[in-house]
Design a protein around this motif. Structure first.
Motif, PDB file in Angstrom:
ATOM      1  N   TYR A 185       0.974   4.953  -5.437  1.00 27.02           N
ATOM      2  CA  TYR A 185       2.386   4.714  -5.172  1.00 27.02           C
ATOM      3  C   TYR A 185       3.241   5.885  -5.664  1.00 27.02           C
ATOM      4  CZ  TYR A 185       6.608   2.003  -4.401  1.00 27.02           C
ATOM      5  OH  TYR A 185       7.806   1.559  -3.938  1.00 27.02           O
ATOM      6  N   GLY A 186       4.150   6.365  -4.803  1.00 29.81           N
ATOM      7  CA  GLY A 186       5.073   7.425  -5.187  1.00 29.81           C
ATOM      8  C   GLY A 186       4.523   8.829  -5.063  1.00 29.81           C
ATOM      9  N   ASN A 187       3.287   8.977  -4.582  1.00 33.82           N
ATOM     10  CA  ASN A 187       2.687  10.308  -4.440  1.00 33.82           C
ATOM     11  C   ASN A 187       2.934  10.833  -3.032  1.00 33.82           C
ATOM     12  OD1 ASN A 187       1.167  12.622  -4.603  1.00 33.82           O
ATOM     13  ND2 ASN A 187      -0.809  11.588  -4.533  1.00 33.82           N
ATOM     14  N   GLU A 188       3.667  11.939  -2.930  1.00 32.05           N
ATOM     15  CA  GLU A 188       4.016  12.481  -1.611  1.00 32.05           C
ATOM     16  C   GLU A 188       2.828  13.123  -0.899  1.00 32.05           C
ATOM     17  OE1 GLU A 188       7.276  15.104  -2.168  1.00 32.05           O
ATOM     18  OE2 GLU A 188       8.694  13.522  -2.726  1.00 32.05           O
ATOM     19  N   SER A 189       1.757  13.427  -1.632  1.00 30.31           N
ATOM     20  CA  SER A 189       0.605  14.107  -1.024  1.00 30.31           C
ATOM     21  C   SER A 189      -0.563  13.147  -0.790  1.00 30.31           C
ATOM     22  CB  SER A 189       0.147  15.264  -1.920  1.00 30.31           C
ATOM     23  OG  SER A 189      -0.231  14.802  -3.214  1.00 30.31           O
ATOM     24  N   ASN A 190      -0.275  11.860  -0.585  1.00 37.89           N
ATOM     25  CA  ASN A 190      -1.334  10.890  -0.305  1.00 37.89           C
ATOM     26  C   ASN A 190      -2.128  11.280   0.935  1.00 37.89           C
ATOM     27  OD1 ASN A 190      -0.987   8.994  -2.403  1.00 37.89           O
ATOM     28  ND2 ASN A 190       0.743   8.056  -1.336  1.00 37.89           N
ATOM     29  N   ASP A 191      -3.441  11.069   0.879  1.00 37.98           N
ATOM     30  CA  ASP A 191      -4.300  11.289   2.036  1.00 37.98           C
ATOM     31  C   ASP A 191      -4.346  10.027   2.894  1.00 37.98           C
ATOM     32  OD1 ASP A 191      -4.954  13.867   1.186  1.00 37.98           O
ATOM     33  OD2 ASP A 191      -6.671  13.165   0.013  1.00 37.98           O
ATOM     34  N   ARG A 192      -4.471  10.200   4.208  1.00 40.95           N
ATOM     35  CA  ARG A 192      -4.548   9.057   5.115  1.00 40.95           C
ATOM     36  C   ARG A 192      -5.949   8.456   5.147  1.00 40.95           C
ATOM     37  NH1 ARG A 192      -0.932   9.039   9.358  1.00 40.95           N
ATOM     38  NH2 ARG A 192      -1.869   7.009   9.868  1.00 40.95           N
ATOM     39  N   LEU A 193      -6.931   9.167   4.596  1.00 40.50           N
ATOM     40  CA  LEU A 193      -8.311   8.693   4.530  1.00 40.50           C
ATOM     41  C   LEU A 193      -8.900   9.087   3.174  1.00 40.50           C
ATOM     42  CD1 LEU A 193      -9.725   9.679   8.057  1.00 40.50           C
ATOM     43  CD2 LEU A 193      -9.262   7.349   7.240  1.00 40.50           C
ATOM     44  N   HIS A 225      -2.546  15.006 -12.016  1.00 41.01           N
ATOM     45  CA  HIS A 225      -2.770  14.088 -10.903  1.00 41.01           C
ATOM     46  C   HIS A 225      -2.954  12.695 -11.496  1.00 41.01           C
ATOM     47  CE1 HIS A 225      -4.579  13.816  -6.609  1.00 41.01           C
ATOM     48  NE2 HIS A 225      -3.980  12.690  -6.933  1.00 41.01           N
ATOM     49  N   GLN A 226      -2.003  11.797 -11.271  1.00 40.01           N
ATOM     50  CA  GLN A 226      -1.966  10.524 -11.971  1.00 40.01           C
ATOM     51  C   GLN A 226      -1.813   9.361 -10.995  1.00 40.01           C
ATOM     52  OE1 GLN A 226       1.124  10.948 -14.961  1.00 40.01           O
ATOM     53  NE2 GLN A 226       0.184  12.796 -15.824  1.00 40.01           N
ATOM     54  N   PHE A 227      -2.464   8.250 -11.328  1.00 41.05           N
ATOM     55  CA  PHE A 227      -2.517   7.083 -10.456  1.00 41.05           C
ATOM     56  C   PHE A 227      -1.903   5.862 -11.133  1.00 41.05           C
ATOM     57  CE2 PHE A 227      -5.792   9.782  -8.792  1.00 41.05           C
ATOM     58  CZ  PHE A 227      -5.930   9.461  -7.444  1.00 41.05           C
ATOM     59  N   GLU A 228      -1.155   5.079 -10.380  1.00 47.05           N
ATOM     60  CA  GLU A 228      -0.835   3.704 -10.758  1.00 47.05           C
ATOM     61  C   GLU A 228      -1.970   2.847 -10.218  1.00 47.05           C
ATOM     62  OE1 GLU A 228       3.197   2.067 -10.011  1.00 47.05           O
ATOM     63  OE2 GLU A 228       2.143   0.451  -8.942  1.00 47.05           O
ATOM     64  N   ALA A 229      -2.691   2.185 -11.109  1.00 46.43           N
ATOM     65  CA  ALA A 229      -3.938   1.514 -10.719  1.00 46.43           C
ATOM     66  C   ALA A 229      -3.821   0.005 -10.856  1.00 46.43           C
ATOM     67  CB  ALA A 229      -5.095   2.024 -11.574  1.00 46.43           C
ATOM     68  N   HIS A 230      -4.010  -0.691  -9.737  1.00 49.35           N
ATOM     69  CA  HIS A 230      -4.012  -2.148  -9.725  1.00 49.35           C
ATOM     70  C   HIS A 230      -5.468  -2.608  -9.777  1.00 49.35           C
ATOM     71  CE1 HIS A 230       0.326  -2.641  -8.645  1.00 49.35           C
ATOM     72  NE2 HIS A 230       0.136  -1.372  -8.312  1.00 49.35           N
ATOM     73  N   HIS A 231      -5.841  -3.208 -10.915  1.00 51.58           N
ATOM     74  CA  HIS A 231      -7.218  -3.614 -11.173  1.00 51.58           C
ATOM     75  C   HIS A 231      -7.398  -5.098 -10.847  1.00 51.58           C
ATOM     76  CE1 HIS A 231      -6.254  -0.295 -13.880  1.00 51.58           C
ATOM     77  NE2 HIS A 231      -7.492  -0.184 -14.308  1.00 51.58           N
ATOM     78  N   PRO A 260       0.821  -1.212   0.000  1.00 49.80           N
ATOM     79  CA  PRO A 260       0.000   0.000   0.000  1.00 49.80           C
ATOM     80  C   PRO A 260       0.852   1.258   0.000  1.00 49.80           C
ATOM     81  CG  PRO A 260      -0.027  -1.029   2.160  1.00 49.80           C
ATOM     82  CD  PRO A 260       0.658  -1.986   1.237  1.00 49.80           C
ATOM     83  N   ALA A 261       0.331   2.318  -0.626  1.00 47.49           N
ATOM     84  CA  ALA A 261       1.065   3.576  -0.721  1.00 47.49           C
ATOM     85  C   ALA A 261       1.044   4.351   0.584  1.00 47.49           C
ATOM     86  CB  ALA A 261       0.482   4.433  -1.846  1.00 47.49           C
ATOM     87  N   VAL A 262       0.082   4.078   1.433  1.00 44.21           N
ATOM     88  CA  VAL A 262      -0.029   4.792   2.700  1.00 44.21           C
ATOM     89  C   VAL A 262      -0.772   3.904   3.692  1.00 44.21           C
ATOM     90  CG1 VAL A 262      -2.261   5.912   2.220  1.00 44.21           C
ATOM     91  CG2 VAL A 262      -0.612   7.052   3.706  1.00 44.21           C
ATOM     92  N   GLU A 263      -0.486   4.094   4.970  1.00 37.99           N
ATOM     93  CA  GLU A 263      -1.229   3.383   6.011  1.00 37.99           C
ATOM     94  C   GLU A 263      -2.413   4.229   6.437  1.00 37.99           C
ATOM     95  OE1 GLU A 263      -0.579   1.544  10.518  1.00 37.99           O
ATOM     96  OE2 GLU A 263       1.149   2.157   9.309  1.00 37.99           O
ATOM     97  N   ALA A 264      -3.611   3.668   6.350  1.00 39.00           N
ATOM     98  CA  ALA A 264      -4.819   4.423   6.685  1.00 39.00           C
ATOM     99  C   ALA A 264      -4.787   4.888   8.138  1.00 39.00           C
ATOM    100  CB  ALA A 264      -6.057   3.572   6.437  1.00 39.00           C
TER     101      ALA A 264
END
Length: 263
Positions: free
Chosen positions: A168-176, A71-77, A23-27
């Motif tokens: 993944y790799g986004n420094e501004s990820n939200d925790r929620l 604003h771009q996402f690496e998406a695991h489908h 995961p890119a961030v821990e909730a």
């Protein structure tokens, strides 16, 4: 089990250690209590999970937001092929058991897309650019199975909503998961992806986007002009160039009109 052309493909949602993406961030929140873990274990034994058992096709691609292309996402489908014309996918920021669910995507055939009203079609992004560029991949499949799967998705369209700003790799990820869902789109020209986005995915997962592109050149004759190819043209902060035979329907129609002899 998924049938594509003449090849039966059995796909598992689990991955080998060489291509796991956590995961890119821990909730945000407290660790699970013992009581919660016991309830969870009991639910796993006593309750049904048939819908998620059907999510047996694994794809990895990329989405820029239609209204915010930087604003771009690496998406695991993780997807289910419902019928020949319709697939439904759950999107995560990784492929491990603790990955965060951050969106959904529905995928339909060209036939179903053409049946939609024009107002609805604006939500559906084209897939030929993702396939012919090598960006969309099915990790761990043999080359022949990957080719069959991608061929089955030529000329298809996807409707994607990202519900959580986490990738993944986004420094501004939200925790929620905050705010409204955002409509995802597809890359339809070389250079639209942020520098490093594809390269980082390839390095972590042992994939070569360029090699996938070369392997799929024989799919080019199957490509039809698609709606939405030029929806984000000129919206990026760097030079871009066309992906061969990835053409917008409106551009194709205008070109055909010019070629017609005068009455």
């Amino acid at each position: 089990m998924f049938f594509a052309g003449s090849v039966f493909i059995t796909l598992e949602t689990g991955c080998t250690d060489s291509d796991t993406v956590g995961p890119a961030v821990e909730a945000e929140g407290q660790p699970e209590s013992t009581k919660t873990k016991v309830l969870e274990a009991g639910a796993g034994v006593l309750q049904r999970d048939a819908p998620t058992d059907k999510l047996n096709i694994y794809l990895v691609g990329f989405h820029p937001l239609k209204n915010d292309p930087q604003h771009q996402f690496e998406a695991h489908h993780f997807c289910q092929q419902v019928n020949e014309d319709f697939m439904q996918c759950v999107l995560y920021d990784g492929n491990t058991s603790d990955a965060n669910l951050n969106g959904i995507e529905y995928i339909i055939s060209e036939r179903l897309f053409d049946s939609l009203p024009e107002e609805e079609q604006q939500y559906w992004h084209p897939h030929n650019g993702e396939i012919l560029s090598g960006q969309l991949v099915a990790p761990n499949l043999p080359e022949v199975a990957d080719k069959e799967l991608m061929q089955s998705k030529m000329n298809s369209y996807g409707k994607t909503w990202h519900t959580w700003n986490v990738t993944y790799g986004n420094e501004s990820n939200d925790r929620l998961p905050l705010g409204e869902p955002a409509l995802g789109w597809s890359f339809n020209r070389f250079g639209e992806a942020q520098p490093g986005l594809l390269e980082n995915r390839d390095r972590r997962m042992g994939i070569s986007t360029e090699e996938r592109r070369r392997q799929r050149q024989d799919l080019i004759p199957l490509a039809h002009p698609q709606a939405g190819v030029d929806a984000l043209k000129g919206a990026f902060e760097r030079p871009t160039k066309p992906i061969p035979d990835v053409v917008d329907k409106s551009t194709s129609a205008a070109s055909d009109l010019k070629k017609r002899p005068n009455p």
